[in-house]
Scaffold this motif. Sequence first.
Motif, short mmCIF file in Angstrom:
data_model
loop_
_atom_site.label_atom_id
_atom_site.label_comp_id
_atom_site.label_asym_id
_atom_site.label_seq_id
_atom_site.Cartn_x
_atom_site.Cartn_y
_atom_site.Cartn_z
N ILE A 90 -55.09 -32.51 -47.95
CA ILE A 90 -55.85 -32.46 -46.90
C ILE A 90 -56.81 -33.37 -46.69
CG2 ILE A 90 -57.42 -30.72 -45.85
CD1 ILE A 90 -54.73 -30.44 -44.62
N LEU A 124 -46.45 -30.23 -42.88
CA LEU A 124 -46.90 -29.18 -42.12
C LEU A 124 -45.40 -28.41 -41.75
CD1 LEU A 124 -49.21 -30.53 -39.63
CD2 LEU A 124 -49.65 -28.69 -41.25
N ARG A 130 -48.43 -24.53 -44.49
CA ARG A 130 -48.99 -24.20 -43.48
C ARG A 130 -49.92 -22.90 -43.77
NH1 ARG A 130 -44.09 -24.78 -41.19
NH2 ARG A 130 -43.60 -22.59 -41.40
N LEU A 133 -53.33 -23.70 -45.04
CA LEU A 133 -54.26 -24.27 -44.08
C LEU A 133 -55.51 -23.64 -44.12
CD1 LEU A 133 -52.07 -26.22 -41.28
CD2 LEU A 133 -53.60 -27.26 -43.09
N LEU A 137 -58.89 -26.00 -44.87
CA LEU A 137 -59.36 -26.50 -43.78
C LEU A 137 -61.01 -26.08 -43.74
CD1 LEU A 137 -56.67 -26.70 -40.99
CD2 LEU A 137 -57.61 -28.38 -42.13
N THR A 145 -59.70 -30.87 -37.91
CA THR A 145 -59.25 -29.43 -38.09
C THR A 145 -58.36 -29.13 -36.89
OG1 THR A 145 -60.96 -28.81 -39.54
CG2 THR A 145 -59.75 -27.04 -38.40
N ILE A 148 -54.99 -31.11 -36.82
CA ILE A 148 -54.00 -30.85 -37.62
C ILE A 148 -53.47 -29.43 -37.18
CG2 ILE A 148 -55.29 -29.77 -39.73
CD1 ILE A 148 -53.22 -31.46 -41.53
N GLN A 149 -54.43 -28.69 -36.95
CA GLN A 149 -54.05 -27.38 -36.28
C GLN A 149 -52.98 -27.27 -35.21
OE1 GLN A 149 -54.68 -24.37 -38.20
NE2 GLN A 149 -53.07 -23.86 -37.16
N ALA A 152 -49.87 -28.33 -36.70
CA ALA A 152 -49.22 -27.31 -37.32
C ALA A 152 -48.42 -26.36 -36.42
CB ALA A 152 -50.09 -26.59 -38.00
#
Length: 163
Positions: A90, A124, A130, A133, A137, A145, A148-149, A152
């Motif tokens: 990450i 992911l 996941r 995360l 994060l 954040t 990447i969310q 995901a």
Amino acid sequence: MNLFETFEFLSYAVTVVGLPFAIIVYLLEQRKERTNDQEEIFQRLSDEYREFLKLVLDNSDLHLLRRESARIEFTEEQKERRLAIFGILISLFERAHLLVYEEKMDKQTRRMWQSWEDYMREWLRRADFRAALPTLLEGEDEEFTKYIQRLADAELGKTILAA
């Protein structure tokens, strides 16, 4: 035309022709330097990802190179190592996001970023990554954040549709 007028004419010619030419050359050199800087950043990040993959190989008992997360019951020590490795990943993804990602990218930057997005999507797709995360994060860059969310959520949607 005397010598003074000749020099005066030449100074005008330099101003009219030479100055714009010098500005163009300067701007082209600046663009070339920016491109070189971007490529150097990308190369350093790629080297770091390669080092990360060596770390993953050194911890092969965690089965992190499998496309699907292992359905193995891990020991507490293995869970801790896996979380630490995910944390390193990450951090690497965040650094790539901060150094490479832009809302409006030129073709070269978009090409470099696309490979990082592919890496992110690949990880992911793993349910264990996941699931980690929210913990991973915490305290990370807000824009990263959110980014990447979104990835995901998209990968989770693909996983659900495939099932």
